[in-house]
Every structure is written in structure tokens, then in C-alpha cells.
Design a protein around this motif. Sequence first.
Motif, PDB file in Angstrom:
ATOM      1  N   VAL A  26       0.701  -1.242   0.074  1.00  0.00           N
ATOM      2  CA  VAL A  26      -0.036   0.046   0.037  1.00  0.00           C
ATOM      3  C   VAL A  26       0.888   1.325  -0.039  1.00  0.00           C
ATOM      4  O   VAL A  26       0.630   2.217  -0.586  1.00  0.00           O
ATOM      5  N   LYS A  29       2.508   1.891  -3.216  1.00  0.00           N
ATOM      6  CA  LYS A  29       1.668   2.336  -4.398  1.00  0.00           C
ATOM      7  C   LYS A  29       1.416   3.735  -4.055  1.00  0.00           C
ATOM      8  O   LYS A  29       1.417   4.519  -5.009  1.00  0.00           O
ATOM      9  N   ALA A  30       1.244   4.363  -2.850  1.00  0.00           N
ATOM     10  CA  ALA A  30       1.245   5.608  -2.591  1.00  0.00           C
ATOM     11  C   ALA A  30       2.364   6.623  -2.899  1.00  0.00           C
ATOM     12  O   ALA A  30       2.344   7.510  -3.303  1.00  0.00           O
ATOM     13  N   GLU A  41      -6.348  17.386  -0.979  1.00  0.00           N
ATOM     14  CA  GLU A  41      -6.665  16.292  -1.848  1.00  0.00           C
ATOM     15  C   GLU A  41      -5.521  15.115  -1.314  1.00  0.00           C
ATOM     16  O   GLU A  41      -5.970  13.981  -1.414  1.00  0.00           O
ATOM     17  N   ASP A  44      -6.932  13.734   1.965  1.00  0.00           N
ATOM     18  CA  ASP A  44      -7.800  12.774   1.685  1.00  0.00           C
ATOM     19  C   ASP A  44      -7.417  11.534   1.213  1.00  0.00           C
ATOM     20  O   ASP A  44      -8.001  10.598   1.467  1.00  0.00           O
ATOM     21  N   ASP A  45      -6.510  11.730   0.133  1.00  0.00           N
ATOM     22  CA  ASP A  45      -6.097  10.258  -0.593  1.00  0.00           C
ATOM     23  C   ASP A  45      -5.392   9.442   0.374  1.00  0.00           C
ATOM     24  O   ASP A  45      -5.377   8.195   0.127  1.00  0.00           O
ATOM     25  N   LEU A  47      -6.270   8.519   2.992  1.00  0.00           N
ATOM     26  CA  LEU A  47      -6.991   7.603   3.691  1.00  0.00           C
ATOM     27  C   LEU A  47      -7.261   6.384   2.770  1.00  0.00           C
ATOM     28  O   LEU A  47      -7.561   5.291   3.265  1.00  0.00           O
ATOM     29  N   ASN A  48      -7.154   6.745   1.643  1.00  0.00           N
ATOM     30  CA  ASN A  48      -7.490   5.354   0.680  1.00  0.00           C
ATOM     31  C   ASN A  48      -6.329   4.722   0.630  1.00  0.00           C
ATOM     32  O   ASN A  48      -6.593   3.437   0.151  1.00  0.00           O
ATOM     33  N   HIS A  49      -5.054   4.952   1.192  1.00  0.00           N
ATOM     34  CA  HIS A  49      -3.961   4.063   1.103  1.00  0.00           C
ATOM     35  C   HIS A  49      -3.953   3.378   2.642  1.00  0.00           C
ATOM     36  O   HIS A  49      -2.702   2.799   2.707  1.00  0.00           O
ATOM     37  N   GLY A  50      -4.948   3.575   3.548  1.00  0.00           N
ATOM     38  CA  GLY A  50      -4.908   2.713   4.522  1.00  0.00           C
ATOM     39  C   GLY A  50      -4.386   3.611   5.824  1.00  0.00           C
ATOM     40  O   GLY A  50      -4.440   2.746   7.030  1.00  0.00           O
ATOM     41  N   ASP A  52      -5.633   5.581   9.304  1.00  0.00           N
ATOM     42  CA  ASP A  52      -6.682   5.922   9.786  1.00  0.00           C
ATOM     43  C   ASP A  52      -7.157   7.582   9.887  1.00  0.00           C
ATOM     44  O   ASP A  52      -8.208   7.836   9.867  1.00  0.00           O
TER      45      ASP A  52
END
Length: 75
Positions: A26, A29-30, A41, A44-45, A47-50, A52
Amino acid sequence: MTKRKRILRIVLLVATLASMFFVPWVLIKAWILPLPGTVQEQVDDALNHGFDGMIVYVDKAGEPPEFYAAGWHDR
């Protein structure tokens, strides 16, 4: 090739393949993906990478400080 070398090579190959399980994919990928346009942004993004939650404080000389936050208050 001696039997000892062959066994060592097999053990090293198995250990290398097993270590791929523990890679934090993860985060890789980030790191590889392009960054979003604004700091909010990006937060916020995250949070999509795991993650909390995240709080970012930006203090530029001569400008008022900026705060950015996203995530769970009490997960």
C-alpha cells in the motif's frame, strides 16, 4: 556445484519469495502514484491508502498557518 551450495541457493530463493509477503505494498503504491493537486486532496487520498487519519500543519513565512485534516475522530 556442491550439494551445500544448491541447498543454500534454494533456501535463499524461498526466503526471497517469502519476504515479498511482508512488503508494505500500500505504501509503495502511494509512493509511486502521482500526487494530487492540493494538500487537502493529498490528505484525503491518504485515507484510501490505509491510514486512519492525518493532520497537516503548514506554516509559511509571512502567511497565516494552514491546517488540513481527514480521517476518523474515534475509530
